[in-house]
Design a protein around this motif. Structure first.
Motif, PDB file in Angstrom:
ATOM      1  N   VAL A  24      35.853  44.548  39.171  1.00 37.06           N
ATOM      2  CA  VAL A  24      35.880  45.074  40.546  1.00 37.06           C
ATOM      3  C   VAL A  24      37.326  45.154  41.032  1.00 37.06           C
ATOM      4  N   SER A  25      38.072  44.122  40.730  1.00 37.94           N
ATOM      5  CA  SER A  25      39.477  44.077  41.140  1.00 37.94           C
ATOM      6  C   SER A  25      40.269  45.241  40.509  1.00 37.94           C
ATOM      7  N   ASP A  26      39.966  45.531  39.241  1.00 37.99           N
ATOM      8  CA  ASP A  26      40.644  46.633  38.548  1.00 37.99           C
ATOM      9  C   ASP A  26      40.350  47.987  39.198  1.00 37.99           C
ATOM     10  N   LEU A  27      39.219  48.045  39.902  1.00 39.71           N
ATOM     11  CA  LEU A  27      38.865  49.282  40.619  1.00 39.71           C
ATOM     12  C   LEU A  27      39.655  49.442  41.913  1.00 39.71           C
ATOM     13  N   GLY A  28      40.335  48.366  42.297  1.00 38.85           N
ATOM     14  CA  GLY A  28      41.088  48.382  43.550  1.00 38.85           C
ATOM     15  C   GLY A  28      40.250  47.939  44.736  1.00 38.85           C
ATOM     16  N   LYS A  29      39.080  47.378  44.447  1.00 29.08           N
ATOM     17  CA  LYS A  29      38.211  46.888  45.524  1.00 29.08           C
ATOM     18  C   LYS A  29      38.266  45.354  45.575  1.00 29.08           C
ATOM     19  N   THR A  30      37.723  44.795  46.650  1.00 32.69           N
ATOM     20  CA  THR A  30      37.740  43.338  46.804  1.00 32.69           C
ATOM     21  C   THR A  30      36.505  42.723  46.151  1.00 32.69           C
ATOM     22  N   PRO A  31      36.693  41.847  45.159  1.00 34.60           N
ATOM     23  CA  PRO A  31      35.524  41.235  44.522  1.00 34.60           C
ATOM     24  C   PRO A  31      34.735  40.312  45.467  1.00 34.60           C
ATOM     25  N   ILE A  32      35.465  39.418  46.166  1.00 35.80           N
ATOM     26  CA  ILE A  32      34.763  38.436  47.023  1.00 35.80           C
ATOM     27  C   ILE A  32      35.344  38.521  48.426  1.00 35.80           C
ATOM     28  N   HIS A  33      34.480  38.605  49.416  1.00 35.51           N
ATOM     29  CA  HIS A  33      34.987  38.630  50.797  1.00 35.51           C
ATOM     30  C   HIS A  33      34.580  37.351  51.518  1.00 35.51           C
ATOM     31  N   ILE A  34      35.570  36.760  52.209  1.00 30.76           N
ATOM     32  CA  ILE A  34      35.314  35.556  53.008  1.00 30.76           C
ATOM     33  C   ILE A  34      35.804  35.811  54.431  1.00 30.76           C
ATOM     34  N   GLY A  35      34.975  35.539  55.404  1.00 34.75           N
ATOM     35  CA  GLY A  35      35.374  35.660  56.821  1.00 34.75           C
ATOM     36  C   GLY A  35      35.754  34.304  57.345  1.00 34.75           C
ATOM     37  N   GLY A  36      36.855  33.758  56.838  1.00 34.69           N
ATOM     38  CA  GLY A  36      37.218  32.349  57.052  1.00 34.69           C
ATOM     39  C   GLY A  36      37.554  31.948  58.468  1.00 34.69           C
ATOM     40  N   LYS A  37      37.738  32.929  59.372  1.00 35.00           N
ATOM     41  CA  LYS A  37      37.961  32.532  60.780  1.00 35.00           C
ATOM     42  C   LYS A  37      36.714  31.789  61.274  1.00 35.00           C
ATOM     43  N   ASP A  38      35.552  32.254  60.813  1.00 35.65           N
ATOM     44  CA  ASP A  38      34.312  31.489  61.040  1.00 35.65           C
ATOM     45  C   ASP A  38      34.174  30.590  59.819  1.00 35.65           C
TER      46      ASP A  38
END
Lengths: 289, 447
Positions: free
Chosen positions: B200-214
């Motif tokens: 996924v990373s090689d595609l230029g996309k984000t593999p894992i998303h974290i909304g760490g403010k929450d």
């Protein structure tokens, strides 16, 4: 006369009752809790002696919060007083639209700090924030400002200062308007420059305003809470916590009510000592007209 | 001058004490969804004036719940109104938003609890000393075995009635994974998961998303990783965690895994400052492959983009010898205060909520599998996944923190994760040390 005094003294009673219920009792109860390892909700409370008090001085998170609290307090006070005095001097002169400028500068004071924090979040956020949009327009890489604790502390200090600079301005404006024009006229006749007039007339005579403004801003900065909760909640990790937000974190999230109470008492003592030292210092500098 | 000094002292003391006695809000421990507004209602007396309504009894019971989302909240309020219509008992249903957990802690401290409330995963560990055992209620015999253990104390008492149950894995965007050439059914171990992230990373996309403010979004990750590394198929560790003898130096594996993902750039760069809804939007837009949210997160993605191809997969195993798992926990579960003045009426409401038609409606609104055997809920787009993993016999395990950590350590999972994500070079070591010291402190607190 004695009877009259008796009736007048009765008017103190509601204030005394409110003080006891909402200030004295919670304080005494807080002292009791500080000697326990209570989790904040259980009916069980174990006494741990001075353990919480000793822990404060070795807890890295408290030291970080203490450092941040001093930055929030001292830097906010400096910025607010310098800017507030500059605004006040500027607005003490007569010009068209003066009332509008005063209102604009004072306006942020009327917004709740929590709301101010949320508004500012839209400026500093990484994805779609105003600052990064500007950087994008300038073909620069976006920056995640709030992910660095030190930068976050600086930004929140500035936001707090900008929001409450209006309070300092109003206090200084009142102080400046109390100074008689004849002092400046006499100084001008003696050939004093503007700087000399400021240094030898304005500054000494606004010491009461300076004292009030400094103490109010200092206490406000040292107990900074809402803006931090809105922007970082004390994070990343513990890096932007103030002592106030750390108390909340320890009481509710970490369920260390006993320790939170100890930090609260420590904060109380700290702010009390600092504000009274500052107050005493300005008392000595006061000049009577 | 002395009077002036005394006045200043009093003013400054009062100002500071104002802070110390003030109240606050903070991110929620139990509510694992985005923030939402407080809602409050009193089930309308008007309902009881309708034809056929039972006359009002004059009793009002308080029901505190923590389920976010307009549709869910509306369904709960409707159920309370219908209950009033049938019984004449009024219900004051309150949803205090993200302050639910703090509100409950404050009310426990004062020993002034609501008549009935949702237990959000803490029926046994936190609330059992305040809850009325439900063993003799009719529905008790029908509670599904996966959730029954989680609401049953060591004394054998059932403390909460589970209307549904949370079944959690890793949420994924099917279209993005297809584009990256990843077959989600082949992601059996964390090593496979890592390789998928690379694609996924090689595609230029984000593999894992974290909304760490929450910060619960960070805690969720450890809650997902930890059972696969420490407690699944390892009874010694399960026992050690419960009796206080766990060797916390092992925690560097979980902390190290998060750190490695971060170092490799698999996690969004604003993972500490983006919020939960940013994650949801990114997943809905197809910019993110994986996120560590439950079924409620998937529902939120569909609310933004009904055409999104979102699914959830079981948690990968630590190696090929171990099995994949799904986490199971309380979602919509409620209990009755044992010292309530209106215990009988509160129990009536609980039984009403557990009635087949009402329970079916409420579990379906939450899109979660029912917690009792006599109810089959409509789980919508997620139904195929529940059916698939049930057929495959994927094992379910309890939430790590609720089963094995003393109450109060959720905060440590969140803050230590944030420390690691901030890029601190000693983050893994500090996280391990903090987990150990906090665990010991909380164990001492409990004894």
């Amino acid at each position: 006369m004695k009877k009259k005094n008796f009736y007048i003294n009765l008017f103190y009673i509601p204030a005394i009752i409110l003080f006891i219920v909402f200030v004295a009792y919670p304080l005494i109860y807080g002292v009791r809790i500080s000697f326990t390892n209570w989790n904040g909700y259980s009916q069980k409370m174990n006494y741990v002696g001075l353990k919480n008090y000793l822990r404060i001085f070795t807890d890295e998170n408290v030291l970080i919060a203490l450092r941040n609290t001093l930055i929030y307090g001292i830097c906010s006070t400096l910025i607010q007083n310098v800017l507030g005095l500059a605004y006040a001097i500027f607005l003490n002169s007569k010009f068209k639209g003066r009332s509008i400028v005063r209102t604009i500068i004072y306006l942020p004071v009327m917004i709740a700090p929590l709301i101010m924090g949320y508004i500012m979040y839209f400026f500093v956020q990484y994805d779609g924030g105003a600052i990064n949009d500007i950087l994008h327009a300038l073909h620069k890489a976006p920056v995640d400002l709030m992910s660095n604790g030190t930068v976050a502390v600086c930004i929140m200090t500035i936001i707090n200062s900008i929001q409450f600079v209006g309070t300092a301005m109003i206090i200084y404006l009142a102080g400046l308007q109390n100074i008689s024009v004849m002092y400046y006229e006499a100084a001008e006749i003696d050939g004093a420059s503007k700087w000399q007039q400021f240094k030898n007339i304005t500054l000494p005579l606004i010491v009461p305003a300076l004292a009030s403004s400094t103490v109010i801003n200092l206490i406000g900065g040292l107990k900074l809470f809402d803006i931090i909760m809105a922007l970082t909640s004390g994070g990343p990790g513990y890096s932007s916590h103030s002592l106030s937000t750390l108390i909340t974190n320890q009481y509710f999230s970490a369920q260390n009510a006993g320790y939170a109470s100890t930090i609260g008492l420590f904060t109380f003592a700290l702010i009390m000592i600092i504000s009274n030292l500052v107050s005493s210092y300005f008392d000595k500098k006061e000049v009577y007209m | 001058m002395k009077i002036k000094k005394v006045m200043r002292l009093i003013i400054s003391t009062t100002a500071i004490l104002g802070m110390l006695t003030g109240c606050s809000s903070n991110p929620e421990e139990g509510i694992k969804e985005g923030a939402s507004a407080t809602s409050e209602t009193k089930s309308a007396s008007a309902e009881s004036t309708k034809e056929g309504a039972a006359p009002l009894t004059g009793v009002t019971i308080e029901f505190l719940y923590n389920l976010n989302g307009e549709t869910t909240s509306d369904a709960i309020l409707k159920a309370c109104e219908d209950f009033t219509y049938e019984t004449g008992i009024e219900v004051e249903a309150i949803m205090p938003g993200s302050n639910f957990s703090d509100t409950m802690k404050t009310r426990m401290a004062a020993n002034q609890l609501p008549d009935i409330w949702t237990t959000h995963g803490w029926a046994v560990a936190r609330y059992s000393e305040y809850l009325e055992p439900l063993n003799d209620q009719e529905f008790a015999a029908s509670i599904n075995p996966e959730i029954k253990d989680l609401v049953t104390g060591e004394d054998g008492n059932i403390y909460a009635a589970p209307l549904d149950m949370d079944l959690v894995g890793i949420t994924y965007n099917g279209d993005l994974l297809t584009e990256a050439g990843v077959n989600v059914d082949e992601l059996k171990t964390w090593e496979d998961f890592d390789a998928a992230c690379k694609k996924v990373s090689d595609l230029g996309k984000t593999p894992i998303h974290i909304g760490g403010k929450d910060n619960f979004t960070i805690g969720n990750i450890f809650n997902d990783i930890a059972p696969t590394l420490y407690t699944n198929d390892n009874e010694a560790n399960q026992k050690a965690l419960l009796d206080g003898s766990f060797d916390w130096s092992q925690w560097d594996k979980a902390a190290g895994m998060l750190d490695a993902w971060n170092q490799k750039g698999y996690i969004n760069p604003d993972c500490l400052t983006a919020d939960y809804m940013t994650s949801i939007k990114a997943m809905a837009k197809g910019d993110v492959a994986f996120s560590f949210y439950g079924a409620s997160g998937i529902a939120e993605v569909y609310a933004i983009n009904a055409n999104a191809n979102i699914g959830f997969m079981p948690l990968p195993a630590k190696d090929n010898d171990s099995k994949q798992t799904l986490l199971v926990g309380e979602h919509f579960a409620a209990g009755v205060w044992k010292d309530s003045e209106h215990k009988k009426e509160a129990m009536q409401l609980l039984n009403y909520l557990m009635r087949e038609d009402v329970c079916t409606e409420l579990a379906s609104v939450c899109a979660m599998p029912s917690g009792v055997s006599y109810v089959t809920s409509d789980t919508g787009k997620l139904a195929e996944y529940y059916a698939k993993y049930s057929e495959e016999g994927i094992q379910t395990v309890p939430y790590f923190d609720r089963a094995y950590l003393p109450s109060g350590m959720w905060n440590d999972l969140c803050t230590t994760g944030a420390l690691i994500l901030s890029g601190d070079s000693e983050g893994v070591q500090k996280a391990t040390e903090q987990m150990e010291s906090s665990y010991k402190e909380k164990m001492a607190q409990a004894n």
